[in-house]
Design a protein around this motif. Sequence first.
Motif, PDB file in Angstrom:
ATOM      1  N   GLN A 165      -6.938   1.018 -18.828  1.00  0.00           N
ATOM      2  CA  GLN A 165      -6.220  -0.261 -18.948  1.00  0.00           C
ATOM      3  C   GLN A 165      -6.943  -1.218 -19.883  1.00  0.00           C
ATOM      4  OE1 GLN A 165      -3.370  -0.486 -18.500  1.00  0.00           O
ATOM      5  NE2 GLN A 165      -2.980   0.989 -16.892  1.00  0.00           N
ATOM      6  N   LYS A 166      -8.243  -1.277 -19.724  1.00  0.00           N
ATOM      7  CA  LYS A 166      -9.040  -2.207 -20.520  1.00  0.00           C
ATOM      8  C   LYS A 166      -8.991  -1.820 -22.004  1.00  0.00           C
ATOM      9  CE  LYS A 166     -13.578  -4.324 -20.259  1.00  0.00           C
ATOM     10  NZ  LYS A 166     -14.961  -4.056 -19.849  1.00  0.00           N
ATOM     11  N   LEU A 167      -9.060  -0.525 -22.241  1.00  0.00           N
ATOM     12  CA  LEU A 167      -9.047  -0.054 -23.623  1.00  0.00           C
ATOM     13  C   LEU A 167      -7.676  -0.266 -24.270  1.00  0.00           C
ATOM     14  CD1 LEU A 167     -10.872   1.226 -25.703  1.00  0.00           C
ATOM     15  CD2 LEU A 167     -10.086   3.469 -24.959  1.00  0.00           C
ATOM     16  N   ARG A 168      -6.620  -0.084 -23.475  1.00  0.00           N
ATOM     17  CA  ARG A 168      -5.262  -0.197 -24.022  1.00  0.00           C
ATOM     18  C   ARG A 168      -4.959  -1.600 -24.539  1.00  0.00           C
ATOM     19  NH1 ARG A 168      -3.019   3.483 -19.106  1.00  0.00           N
ATOM     20  NH2 ARG A 168      -3.387   5.492 -20.118  1.00  0.00           N
ATOM     21  N   GLU A 169      -5.731  -2.578 -24.088  1.00  0.00           N
ATOM     22  CA  GLU A 169      -5.569  -3.934 -24.611  1.00  0.00           C
ATOM     23  C   GLU A 169      -5.962  -3.993 -26.090  1.00  0.00           C
ATOM     24  OE1 GLU A 169      -4.817  -6.959 -23.051  1.00  0.00           O
ATOM     25  OE2 GLU A 169      -4.139  -5.850 -21.282  1.00  0.00           O
ATOM     26  N   LYS A 170      -6.788  -3.065 -26.510  1.00  0.00           N
ATOM     27  CA  LYS A 170      -7.415  -3.198 -27.836  1.00  0.00           C
ATOM     28  C   LYS A 170      -7.005  -2.144 -28.839  1.00  0.00           C
ATOM     29  CE  LYS A 170     -11.331  -4.743 -25.206  1.00  0.00           C
ATOM     30  NZ  LYS A 170     -11.906  -6.013 -25.578  1.00  0.00           N
ATOM     31  N   ILE A 171      -6.217  -1.154 -28.398  1.00  0.00           N
ATOM     32  CA  ILE A 171      -5.902  -0.063 -29.318  1.00  0.00           C
ATOM     33  C   ILE A 171      -4.424  -0.042 -29.695  1.00  0.00           C
ATOM     34  CG2 ILE A 171      -7.785   1.413 -28.507  1.00  0.00           C
ATOM     35  CD1 ILE A 171      -5.761   2.946 -26.826  1.00  0.00           C
ATOM     36  N   ALA A 172      -4.143   0.629 -30.797  1.00  0.00           N
ATOM     37  CA  ALA A 172      -2.749   0.885 -31.191  1.00  0.00           C
ATOM     38  C   ALA A 172      -2.743   2.205 -31.929  1.00  0.00           C
ATOM     39  CB  ALA A 172      -2.241  -0.237 -32.087  1.00  0.00           C
ATOM     40  N   ILE A 173      -1.633   2.935 -31.811  1.00  0.00           N
ATOM     41  CA  ILE A 173      -1.609   4.272 -32.419  1.00  0.00           C
ATOM     42  C   ILE A 173      -0.290   4.551 -33.120  1.00  0.00           C
ATOM     43  CG2 ILE A 173      -0.726   5.382 -30.309  1.00  0.00           C
ATOM     44  CD1 ILE A 173      -2.450   7.836 -31.035  1.00  0.00           C
ATOM     45  N   VAL A 174      -0.360   5.297 -34.205  1.00  0.00           N
ATOM     46  CA  VAL A 174       0.831   5.957 -34.730  1.00  0.00           C
ATOM     47  C   VAL A 174       0.604   7.446 -34.506  1.00  0.00           C
ATOM     48  CG1 VAL A 174       2.274   6.440 -36.716  1.00  0.00           C
ATOM     49  CG2 VAL A 174       1.213   4.198 -36.483  1.00  0.00           C
ATOM     50  N   PRO A 175       1.310   8.031 -33.525  1.00  0.00           N
ATOM     51  CA  PRO A 175       1.073   9.442 -33.207  1.00  0.00           C
ATOM     52  C   PRO A 175       1.549  10.348 -34.337  1.00  0.00           C
ATOM     53  CG  PRO A 175       2.313   8.332 -31.459  1.00  0.00           C
ATOM     54  CD  PRO A 175       2.330   7.437 -32.653  1.00  0.00           C
ATOM     55  N   GLN A 176       1.023  11.579 -34.326  1.00  0.00           N
ATOM     56  CA  GLN A 176       1.511  12.571 -35.277  1.00  0.00           C
ATOM     57  C   GLN A 176       2.996  12.806 -34.972  1.00  0.00           C
ATOM     58  OE1 GLN A 176      -0.456  16.373 -35.063  1.00  0.00           O
ATOM     59  NE2 GLN A 176       0.353  16.995 -37.043  1.00  0.00           N
ATOM     60  N   GLU A 177       3.793  12.968 -35.996  1.00  0.00           N
ATOM     61  CA  GLU A 177       5.220  13.243 -35.827  1.00  0.00           C
ATOM     62  C   GLU A 177       6.007  12.120 -35.154  1.00  0.00           C
ATOM     63  OE1 GLU A 177       5.355  17.076 -33.999  1.00  0.00           O
ATOM     64  OE2 GLU A 177       4.566  18.041 -35.797  1.00  0.00           O
ATOM     65  N   ALA A 178       5.446  10.919 -35.134  1.00  0.00           N
ATOM     66  CA  ALA A 178       6.249   9.787 -34.651  1.00  0.00           C
ATOM     67  C   ALA A 178       7.322   9.495 -35.702  1.00  0.00           C
ATOM     68  CB  ALA A 178       5.367   8.567 -34.457  1.00  0.00           C
ATOM     69  N   ARG A 179       8.493   9.025 -35.214  1.00  0.00           N
ATOM     70  CA  ARG A 179       9.574   8.673 -36.135  1.00  0.00           C
ATOM     71  C   ARG A 179      10.118   7.332 -35.727  1.00  0.00           C
ATOM     72  NH1 ARG A 179      14.503  11.532 -36.353  1.00  0.00           N
ATOM     73  NH2 ARG A 179      14.272  12.391 -34.262  1.00  0.00           N
ATOM     74  N   PRO A 180      10.415   6.467 -36.683  1.00  0.00           N
ATOM     75  CA  PRO A 180      11.087   5.236 -36.263  1.00  0.00           C
ATOM     76  C   PRO A 180      12.499   5.575 -35.780  1.00  0.00           C
ATOM     77  CG  PRO A 180      10.872   5.305 -38.657  1.00  0.00           C
ATOM     78  CD  PRO A 180      10.183   6.520 -38.127  1.00  0.00           C
ATOM     79  N   ILE A 181      12.965   4.896 -34.747  1.00  0.00           N
ATOM     80  CA  ILE A 181      14.265   5.226 -34.164  1.00  0.00           C
ATOM     81  C   ILE A 181      15.385   4.957 -35.168  1.00  0.00           C
ATOM     82  CG2 ILE A 181      15.881   4.563 -32.331  1.00  0.00           C
ATOM     83  CD1 ILE A 181      13.439   4.192 -30.537  1.00  0.00           C
ATOM     84  N   PRO A 182      16.211   5.982 -35.455  1.00  0.00           N
ATOM     85  CA  PRO A 182      17.167   5.893 -36.563  1.00  0.00           C
ATOM     86  C   PRO A 182      18.188   4.756 -36.427  1.00  0.00           C
ATOM     87  CG  PRO A 182      17.467   7.941 -35.295  1.00  0.00           C
ATOM     88  CD  PRO A 182      16.197   7.326 -34.839  1.00  0.00           C
ATOM     89  N   TRP A 183      18.534   4.381 -35.188  1.00  0.00           N
ATOM     90  CA  TRP A 183      19.560   3.345 -35.051  1.00  0.00           C
ATOM     91  C   TRP A 183      18.976   1.938 -35.055  1.00  0.00           C
ATOM     92  CZ3 TRP A 183      18.741   6.747 -30.815  1.00  0.00           C
ATOM     93  CH2 TRP A 183      18.109   6.181 -29.707  1.00  0.00           C
TER      94      TRP A 183
END
Lengths: 313, 255
Positions: free
Chosen positions: A75-93
Amino acid sequence: MSVQLVCEKLTKIYGNRKIKALDSVSFSIPSSGIFVLIGRNGSGKTTLVRILATELEPTSGSATINGIDVVKEPQKLREKIAIVPQEARPIPWMTPRQTVLSYLLWRGFSVSEAKRRATESLEKLKLGDYSDTLNRMLSGGLKRKVLVATVLSSEADIIFLDEPTTGLDPISRREFWDVLSEIGKKRFTFLTTHYLEEAEQLADRIGILDCGRLINIGTLDELRHKIRYNYSMKLLSRPPDLEVKDGEVLTGKDGQTRILTVEEEAFRISRELSKEGVKFTINPVSLDDIFFYLVRQESQERGDGSAIGAATE
Amino acid sequence: MEVPLEQRPNRSRFSQILAAVLVNAIYEMRNYPVVLVNTVLSPLSFLILIVFVSQGSLLGVAIEGGLIMSMFSSGIGLQSDLSHLKNDFKLQDMVVSSPTGWQTYMLGIAISEIVYSLPALTVLAILAYYYLTLSFAGVIELLAVLLLMFLASMAIGFTLSTFSSDIVQSFAFSRLISTLFSAVPPVYYPITYIPMPFRYLAYLSPTTYAAELAQDIAGYIKLSTTMVAIDWLILIAVAVGLFMVARSKARWREV
Ligand SMILES: Nc1ncnc2c1ncn2[C@@H]1O[C@H](COP(=O)(O)OP(=O)(O)O)[C@@H](O)[C@H]1O
Ligand SMILES: [Mg+2]
């Protein structure tokens, strides 16, 4: 307060599979600038990233980022991180603006603050003209930029990008590098790639992963010093009578021969090859050569002798 | 490097829930308006069919059926939407590695399913206002049945989404579940229309209990007090039981 990323004997075995996706990975690096993790497909890059980004539990071992335990204090770490995962796609709609805006809302920003930040980060990535076009209409490179815009717009000071440039054409990839190095100036950026030139261009530090093992880590200069040769010659095939006195001959799966050697020997071999009319290139040792060399050395030590193919595209 | 705590945003739970509602409902409806037509038409199509076939006599029952089916498919929709967002867009991974916890994420997506059904629910509510005769207590009871129906189907959807096989995650599978639980059981007509040995089959679906209660509340059938109690209990048990299964199986951080 330690400003480091520390991994201790991180090991991951998926489900009931026997192979170790990560095999006792230990290292410690400053959590600043750009760290690039390189490795072939299946070497364990995504596994390591997902463990550090609190998405996956390791089978054993531990890791801390800036003193925060990845396994025990997610929880503490999630305050400070951000990720773009492999194979992430922006939602087409959705549009790029909606994509960035909703990500910021998920990070808990107020609507007005999220709107302001979204516009700002889209402008910064030169996506302004496309802000209100549906994601599905965008090119592959722009789609990837939209995802990077989400993490860029956030307040996170640790950014994970898992193969952000895979599949992009060479020109888009180069454009992307500017964006990535910009992000790396202000925040700790943990990037994975299998393009070695990318690591050469961007990395403050480089880690080499192969078969779940970290086989080396350091700055580009430090890695250069792991290898005493300074020239790399490439020839399409190896003439049978060619003798290499002081150097290392590597043969890839594609049949291409690579000779790593010292200056004097390089010139001697060049003369010989020219005499025989064999075509070749000669260059200073690149990360590509170092990778090739270290990975082979490691697999010889391990005794599995699996010849590696061309490490680049 | 470290940003002092006071510079960090005061994270708003409202924003986090709004994000899910925007992504999973509003934006899709806004950018693809045809979706709106579809969400309104699907619960209405069955209703219209039943009304024609029964020459109008089952209008009230069918309106209640439409409401139940709307709530049911909203809950079941959770399953395909969660899988879609997780596997196809890797959105769930982005949210896991962010300050949003799983409770907030799930609550947001659940609310988004209701929002997605709002156009249909509005049409059905207008029909209900004109064609159903309900006391005030009846209205409250019917709302409770619908809410419970939603919770039970959400629990089913949530449980299914924790099974990560390709079949379970396919769109066809969620359609099948929807058909099995809403079209086959007597949602749009009284259970007495089903001949005897088959009637027991209908009781395998939670939608049957909801429909029975709704029909009793509006006076289309008359249930004994014991039956009413049993129906409520079964709906509650399905919702609570499956939520517990899902909770123990679902993992925010994977292993
Ligand atoms: N969810 C999973 N279940 C089982 N095996 C997996 C899973 N994810 C990855 N692996 C295996 O773990 C190894 C490392 O994979 P990965 O971390 O994705 O490597 P990379 O990102 O470097 O391509 C591979 O052998 C891969 O097949
Ligand atoms: Mg990977």
